[in-house]
Design a protein around this motif. Structure first.
Motif, PDB file in Angstrom:
ATOM      1  N   LYS A  31      -0.349   1.959 -12.730  1.00 50.35           N
ATOM      2  CA  LYS A  31       0.703   2.532 -11.894  1.00 50.35           C
ATOM      3  C   LYS A  31       0.609   2.080 -10.432  1.00 50.35           C
ATOM      4  CE  LYS A  31       2.172   6.695 -14.331  1.00 50.35           C
ATOM      5  NZ  LYS A  31       3.055   5.824 -15.123  1.00 50.35           N
ATOM      6  N   HIS A  32       1.750   1.657  -9.901  1.00 47.60           N
ATOM      7  CA  HIS A  32       1.846   1.275  -8.499  1.00 47.60           C
ATOM      8  C   HIS A  32       2.725   2.276  -7.767  1.00 47.60           C
ATOM      9  CE1 HIS A  32       0.542  -2.432 -10.342  1.00 47.60           C
ATOM     10  NE2 HIS A  32       0.360  -2.987  -9.184  1.00 47.60           N
ATOM     11  N   SER A  33       2.602   2.301  -6.464  1.00 48.60           N
ATOM     12  CA  SER A  33       3.495   3.157  -5.686  1.00 48.60           C
ATOM     13  C   SER A  33       3.534   2.625  -4.260  1.00 48.60           C
ATOM     14  CB  SER A  33       3.002   4.598  -5.693  1.00 48.60           C
ATOM     15  OG  SER A  33       1.743   4.670  -5.056  1.00 48.60           O
ATOM     16  N   MET A  34       4.393   3.200  -3.449  1.00 50.29           N
ATOM     17  CA  MET A  34       4.485   2.737  -2.066  1.00 50.29           C
ATOM     18  C   MET A  34       3.167   3.031  -1.357  1.00 50.29           C
ATOM     19  SD  MET A  34       7.085   3.703   1.078  1.00 50.29           S
ATOM     20  CE  MET A  34       8.608   3.460   0.200  1.00 50.29           C
ATOM     21  N   ASN A  35       2.709   2.054  -0.578  1.00 53.40           N
ATOM     22  CA  ASN A  35       1.492   2.220   0.212  1.00 53.40           C
ATOM     23  C   ASN A  35       1.650   3.463   1.103  1.00 53.40           C
ATOM     24  OD1 ASN A  35      -1.035   1.239   1.231  1.00 53.40           O
ATOM     25  ND2 ASN A  35       0.042   0.549   3.056  1.00 53.40           N
ATOM     26  N   GLN A  68      11.000  -3.821  -5.755  1.00 53.70           N
ATOM     27  CA  GLN A  68      12.304  -3.229  -5.420  1.00 53.70           C
ATOM     28  C   GLN A  68      12.251  -1.717  -5.497  1.00 53.70           C
ATOM     29  OE1 GLN A  68      16.151  -4.637  -6.581  1.00 53.70           O
ATOM     30  NE2 GLN A  68      15.288  -6.575  -7.293  1.00 53.70           N
ATOM     31  N   GLU A  69      11.344  -1.196  -6.343  1.00 48.20           N
ATOM     32  CA  GLU A  69      11.242   0.263  -6.475  1.00 48.20           C
ATOM     33  C   GLU A  69      10.861   0.903  -5.148  1.00 48.20           C
ATOM     34  OE1 GLU A  69       9.664  -0.205 -10.993  1.00 48.20           O
ATOM     35  OE2 GLU A  69       8.589   1.233  -9.720  1.00 48.20           O
ATOM     36  N   THR A  70       9.965   0.240  -4.400  1.00 52.64           N
ATOM     37  CA  THR A  70       9.579   0.832  -3.120  1.00 52.64           C
ATOM     38  C   THR A  70      10.748   0.765  -2.148  1.00 52.64           C
ATOM     39  OG1 THR A  70       8.643  -1.254  -2.334  1.00 52.64           O
ATOM     40  CG2 THR A  70       7.126   0.312  -3.311  1.00 52.64           C
ATOM     41  N   ILE A  71      11.569  -0.297  -2.262  1.00 50.08           N
ATOM     42  CA  ILE A  71      12.740  -0.359  -1.390  1.00 50.08           C
ATOM     43  C   ILE A  71      13.691   0.770  -1.749  1.00 50.08           C
ATOM     44  CG2 ILE A  71      14.686  -1.758  -0.607  1.00 50.08           C
ATOM     45  CD1 ILE A  71      13.084  -4.236  -1.239  1.00 50.08           C
ATOM     46  N   ALA A  76      16.134   5.906  -0.466  1.00 50.58           N
ATOM     47  CA  ALA A  76      16.346   7.320  -0.783  1.00 50.58           C
ATOM     48  C   ALA A  76      15.832   8.213   0.342  1.00 50.58           C
ATOM     49  CB  ALA A  76      15.659   7.673  -2.096  1.00 50.58           C
ATOM     50  N   MET A  77      14.838   7.729   1.086  1.00 48.48           N
ATOM     51  CA  MET A  77      14.311   8.512   2.215  1.00 48.48           C
ATOM     52  C   MET A  77      15.235   8.418   3.429  1.00 48.48           C
ATOM     53  SD  MET A  77      10.243   7.654   1.944  1.00 48.48           S
ATOM     54  CE  MET A  77       9.717   8.475   3.473  1.00 48.48           C
ATOM     55  N   GLY A  78      16.103   7.390   3.439  1.00 44.96           N
ATOM     56  CA  GLY A  78      17.051   7.311   4.545  1.00 44.96           C
ATOM     57  C   GLY A  78      17.288   5.922   5.113  1.00 44.96           C
ATOM     58  N   ALA A  79      16.626   4.907   4.591  1.00 44.52           N
ATOM     59  CA  ALA A  79      16.924   3.555   5.067  1.00 44.52           C
ATOM     60  C   ALA A  79      18.341   3.179   4.630  1.00 44.52           C
ATOM     61  CB  ALA A  79      15.916   2.567   4.515  1.00 44.52           C
ATOM     62  N   ASP A  80      18.979   2.275   5.396  1.00 39.03           N
ATOM     63  CA  ASP A  80      20.380   1.953   5.120  1.00 39.03           C
ATOM     64  C   ASP A  80      20.554   0.819   4.122  1.00 39.03           C
ATOM     65  OD1 ASP A  80      20.354   2.660   8.402  1.00 39.03           O
ATOM     66  OD2 ASP A  80      21.792   3.707   7.123  1.00 39.03           O
TER      67      ASP A  80
END
Lengths: 253, 320
Positions: A31-35, A68-71, A76-80
């Motif tokens: 499993k990977h996730s955002m740093n 792409q999942e981290t993007i 979803a957190m608010g980046a445009d």
């Protein structure tokens, strides 16, 4: 606008296993996730937008298709919008900080951000370099290990966590920042925002599109397990503990 | 080959650029393993005394002293300009800095200017181009080879013996570089003032975790530390919860320590914490949870309520 780097190492807490060929760590099927530090970076960018310090947030990830999942998480957190600089699957371990910094330097030329925020260190290679490298490449001021940011008049006052405590510096924008853990408390992406994020645009590029040579500079010769520490005995009480410490000379008898 | 050791006076502002950061002594040892002569540089707005103290470290042949108001706070944008100036005149093959926040802040910026891939936090030198470092919070050990013409390296102090601080007599040379930096400015430092030993180089470290429950309870750790001549550290959980300032944090993203004795009080033993202390010679753990992971690495374990055990330890030592 501000750009963020979102990285994709193994999820913290996942057991790390050295590969049998001793050239790396097993990542397939793990499993990977955002740093975690990148979560702080994304969160800070979102807050800057909420405070109207920036107008647009671009989330960037360099890696294989799955990054792409981290993007998406950042969106979803608010980046445009997002930019995914894709490298072939299996080569991501060869993507070293200097190459990532060069990719970012090209993206800075392309997007002209005012602030670039990255996580302080990736929890896989533990290098803590990309922010400083990027700042050097584009000759912008750097604010590393940031635990607080204050904006005024085209400048940022940055509180940094340093060896002996805290330090305040001031940098003129545009600047490169690395987020430390205590910069903020990253928000969880809510389900409605996750759904909305699916409609936000992610541009796909290759390092070749940006004219960057990402060949690794450092050759990994070997990756091995660390020496295993054996557990010792338990003692029944403080008196026994103190006796043992006296035996070892840590307390004067 | 020669190397520059870029270092940092221990407590800028408090000692006015006089004392050498102890980590420098470990970096000098790493530099001498490379063979060739070793030079050092001290930069700041007032650091002549630090330069003189650096010149006393055996193994160093020359110390450059770069003193300028533009170098106040050793701000990265200015320090790197000075380092580049010195490098252009001397062509070092290796440039080393302490694996401290200072070293990590400046060395990669210099790497970008030289187009070189820095090597972070080495724990071993295998040859002049091959180095050992840890990855994944110390769960794997990586050997890397660099083919760059200059090697930029930060050194994990706990992995190398400290060289003596006295006995050498290097020449010192004043440097005045042209520094153009209108992009950043140092404001001030808010340093934790303490008479206790410095955490990264102390022989004994007593660390507290979330089990301490609040900042006031850390007082008994400070008391125990004073009885033992120890430094006080903390887990990330304790720092995040605001019990203690961030410079006490031991772990993957905090300080690496390897004292003779590490006492972990109320610390569960998460991998990220172990990364910062598992090279300690003796590890003692005090935790009321017998299953806490810390007991898997401790040499001496005490399953007990810390609020009972720590005062007992203090009383027991007082009775000596």
């Amino acid at each position: 606008s501000s750009g963020i780097n979102a990285e994709w190492p193994l999820r913290p807490g996942v057991k790390v296993r050295v590969r049998p060929d001793q050239l790396g760590v097993v990542t397939d099927g793990v499993k990977h996730s955002m740093n975690p530090f990148d979560e702080n970076a994304v969160e800070e960018a979102v807050r800057m937008k909420q405070k109207k310090i920036v107008k647009e947030i671009i989330a960037v990830s360099c890696g294989p298709t799955q990054s792409q999942e981290t993007i998406r998480t950042a969106l979803a957190m608010g980046a445009d919008r997002g930019i995914h600089v894709e490298v072939p699957k299996g080569t991501e371990a060869d993507l070293q900080p200097l190459a990532v910094a060069k990719i970012f330097a090209k993206l800075i030329e392309k997007e002209q951000p005012d602030v670039v925020i990255l996580g302080k260190q990736a929890i896989d290679d533990d290098a803590n370099q990309t922010t400083q490298l990027l700042a050097g490449l584009v000759d912008w001021p750097q604010g590393t290990m940031a635990s607080a940011l204050e904006h005024s008049d085209g400048q940022l006052k940055i509180t940094r966590e340093i060896d002996g405590g805290l330090e305040d510096i001031k940098v003129k924008l545009p600047a490169i920042i690395s987020a430390d853990l205590r910069l903020n408390e990253p928000r969880y992406a809510t389900l409605p925002n996750i759904m909305k994020a699916k409609k936000k645009k992610i541009e796909k590029l290759s390092p070749g599109d940006l004219g960057v040579d990402i060949a690794p500079r450092l050759t990994v010769k070997k990756v091995v397990d660390p020496p295993v520490r054996q557990a010792g005995d338990k003692v029944p009480d403080v008196a026994t503990l103190l006796d043992k410490l006296k035996e070892k000379g840590h307390i004067k008898a | 080959s020669s190397g520059i050791n870029a270092e940092w006076p221990l407590r800028p502002g408090e000692h006015d650029g006089a004392n050498v950061n102890p980590a420098t002594l470990n970096t000098v040892t790493a530099a001498t393993k490379l063979g060739g002569s070793v030079h050092a540089i001290v930069a700041g707005d007032s650091c002549v005394e630090a330069g003189n103290n650096t010149a006393k470290i055996p193994g160093i042949e020359k110390v450059f002293v770069a003193e300028s108001p533009a170098l106040k706070g050793q701000i990265a944008e200015s320090v790197v300009q000075v380092l580049l100036d010195i490098q252009s005149k001397n062509n070092y093959t290796h440039i080393l800095a302490n694996g401290t926040v200072f070293g990590k802040n400046i060395l990669p910026r210099m790497g970008a200017k030289l187009d070189v891939a820095p090597i972070s936090d080495i724990i071993g030198v295998e040859s002049d181009s091959t180095f050992v470092r840890t990855i994944y919070a110390g769960n794997a050990i990586q050997t890397v080879e660099s083919s760059d013409p200059v090697k930029l390296i930060t050194v994990r102090g706990t992995a190398f013996e400290a060289s003596p601080a006295d006995g050498g007599s290097a020449a010192t040379e004043n440097v005045s570089s042209d520094i153009n930096n209108d992009k950043s400015e140092y404001i001030e430092a808010k340093l934790s003032k303490s008479d206790r030993p410095e955490l990264a180089s102390a022989n004994i470290v007593i660390s507290g975790g979330r089990g301490l429950k609040n900042g006031e309870n850390f007082e008994m750790l400070y008391e125990l530390a004073d009885k033992m001549g120890a430094a006080v550290g903390a887990s990330r959980a304790a720092v995040d919860a605001g019990y203690v300032p961030s410079d006490l944090q031991v772990g993957q993203t905090g300080k690496m320590v390897a004292p003779d004795l590490y006492i972990a009080v109320g610390i569960s033993g998460a991998i990220q914490h172990l990364a910062g202390m598992k090279d300690s010679k003796t590890i003692v753990a005090i935790n009321k949870d017998a299953e806490a992971p810390i007991f898997q690495v401790s040499d001496i374990g005490l399953v007990d309520d810390l609020f009972k055990a720590v005062p007992e330890m203090i009383a027991g030592i007082e009775q000596q």
